[in-house]
Design a protein around this motif. Sequence first.
Motif, PDB file in Angstrom:
ATOM      1  N   SER A 171      37.041 -18.873  19.573  1.00 49.15           N
ATOM      2  CA  SER A 171      35.718 -18.952  20.196  1.00 49.15           C
ATOM      3  C   SER A 171      34.696 -19.657  19.316  1.00 49.15           C
ATOM      4  N   GLU A 172      34.930 -19.710  18.010  1.00 48.86           N
ATOM      5  CA  GLU A 172      33.966 -20.352  17.118  1.00 48.86           C
ATOM      6  C   GLU A 172      33.767 -21.821  17.491  1.00 48.86           C
ATOM      7  N   TYR A 173      34.854 -22.537  17.756  1.00 46.01           N
ATOM      8  CA  TYR A 173      34.723 -23.948  18.114  1.00 46.01           C
ATOM      9  C   TYR A 173      34.059 -24.132  19.474  1.00 46.01           C
ATOM     10  N   ILE A 174      34.195 -23.177  20.352  1.00 48.98           N
ATOM     11  CA  ILE A 174      33.593 -23.289  21.684  1.00 48.98           C
ATOM     12  C   ILE A 174      32.089 -23.065  21.629  1.00 48.98           C
ATOM     13  N   PHE A 175      31.656 -22.054  20.883  1.00 50.74           N
ATOM     14  CA  PHE A 175      30.266 -21.611  20.959  1.00 50.74           C
ATOM     15  C   PHE A 175      29.435 -21.895  19.712  1.00 50.74           C
ATOM     16  N   ASP A 176      30.066 -22.078  18.561  1.00 48.36           N
ATOM     17  CA  ASP A 176      29.302 -22.109  17.318  1.00 48.36           C
ATOM     18  C   ASP A 176      29.328 -23.431  16.563  1.00 48.36           C
ATOM     19  N   ARG A 177      30.202 -24.341  16.917  1.00 46.78           N
ATOM     20  CA  ARG A 177      30.302 -25.610  16.200  1.00 46.78           C
ATOM     21  C   ARG A 177      29.547 -26.717  16.931  1.00 46.78           C
ATOM     22  N   ALA A 178      29.054 -27.695  16.175  1.00 40.52           N
ATOM     23  CA  ALA A 178      28.410 -28.862  16.769  1.00 40.52           C
ATOM     24  C   ALA A 178      29.456 -29.695  17.500  1.00 40.52           C
ATOM     25  N   PRO A 179      29.207 -30.087  18.749  1.00 40.52           N
ATOM     26  CA  PRO A 179      30.211 -30.839  19.516  1.00 40.52           C
ATOM     27  C   PRO A 179      30.713 -32.094  18.811  1.00 40.52           C
ATOM     28  N   ASP A 180      29.836 -32.786  18.078  1.00 41.11           N
ATOM     29  CA  ASP A 180      30.243 -34.023  17.422  1.00 41.11           C
ATOM     30  C   ASP A 180      31.254 -33.792  16.298  1.00 41.11           C
ATOM     31  N   ASP A 181      31.337 -32.568  15.789  1.00 41.02           N
ATOM     32  CA  ASP A 181      32.227 -32.279  14.660  1.00 41.02           C
ATOM     33  C   ASP A 181      33.593 -31.761  15.096  1.00 41.02           C
ATOM     34  N   ILE A 182      33.700 -31.292  16.333  1.00 36.65           N
ATOM     35  CA  ILE A 182      34.883 -30.525  16.747  1.00 36.65           C
ATOM     36  C   ILE A 182      36.149 -31.364  16.712  1.00 36.65           C
ATOM     37  N   TRP A 183      36.125 -32.545  17.321  1.00 43.13           N
ATOM     38  CA  TRP A 183      37.347 -33.338  17.430  1.00 43.13           C
ATOM     39  C   TRP A 183      37.900 -33.708  16.047  1.00 43.13           C
ATOM     40  N   GLY A 184      37.045 -34.224  15.179  1.00 45.49           N
ATOM     41  CA  GLY A 184      37.498 -34.644  13.865  1.00 45.49           C
ATOM     42  C   GLY A 184      38.078 -33.499  13.053  1.00 45.49           C
ATOM     43  N   GLU A 185      37.426 -32.339  13.113  1.00 46.11           N
ATOM     44  CA  GLU A 185      37.913 -31.187  12.360  1.00 46.11           C
ATOM     45  C   GLU A 185      39.281 -30.738  12.858  1.00 46.11           C
ATOM     46  N   LEU A 186      39.466 -30.727  14.178  1.00 42.84           N
ATOM     47  CA  LEU A 186      40.727 -30.253  14.720  1.00 42.84           C
ATOM     48  C   LEU A 186      41.853 -31.269  14.531  1.00 42.84           C
ATOM     49  N   VAL A 187      41.537 -32.556  14.548  1.00 40.80           N
ATOM     50  CA  VAL A 187      42.565 -33.554  14.232  1.00 40.80           C
ATOM     51  C   VAL A 187      43.050 -33.354  12.797  1.00 40.80           C
TER      52      VAL A 187
END
Length: 202
Positions: A171-187
Motif C-alpha cells: 500500500s505504500e507505493y499506492i498511497f504514500d509515494r510520489a507517482p513520478d518515482d514509482i516506476w523507476g524504483e520498482l524497475v
Amino acid sequence: MTQLLLLVVVLAGGLPGQTRAQEPANGVFLVARPEMNDRTFRRTVILITQPSQSGPVGVIINRPTAVTLAEAMPALKQLAAQSQKLHFGGPVQRRNLVFLVRTEQPPPRAVPILRDVYMTTDADWVEASLNSTAQLSAGAVRVYAGYTGWARGQLDYEMEREGWYILPADSEYIFDRAPDDIWGELVKRAVLPKARYDLYKN
C-alpha cells in the motif's frame, strides 16, 4: 486490452448473490519493462488482482492527470476537498470512476486487493466514509478514471513476451509515494536480484 462485460460487472459490485469481500486479497504489481513501447502502458505500474470470475483487473497507479478531484466530482464535497489529482486508471471504461481505499473494514461490494486495500466503484460509500475518520482517512483514497483488464490467458501471453515484471504489491507505493518515482524504483527492485545473480555467476 479486451473490454469484457464480466469485468464491468465485477467492478460494479460483483455477480448477483456474491459478496466481493469474500474473494482472496491477491494483488500484485505489474511493472512495464523499459523496452515496452506501447503508448498506453509505457513506464507504468499496474496494481492488479485476479477475481475468481474473470481475468485480471486493476488500475495504473502512477499516471495522475491534470484534473483535480474538485473538477471531476464537484457534487461530492468530501472527495472534491481532497488535495490530489484524478489518476488515469486504464483504457477500459475511462468515463467511469474506480476507487482504491485503504481501510481495515471491508467496504460493501468491494474487491479485496491487499490485506487493507480494496477496489470499489461506490462513490457514495467513499464520500460518506470520508465524513467518518474512523472509517476512512483523507490520505487513504485514490481515484482513477477507467481501469485495465485482460481476458483469461491474455496476460500470460504478454508475460511470455516479457512485457512486464511482476512484484509483490504494497500500500505504500499506492498511497504514500510520489507517482513520478514509482516506476523507476520498482524497475530497480525487479532487476537488482538478477544483476546480483549474474555478477555472482560470472
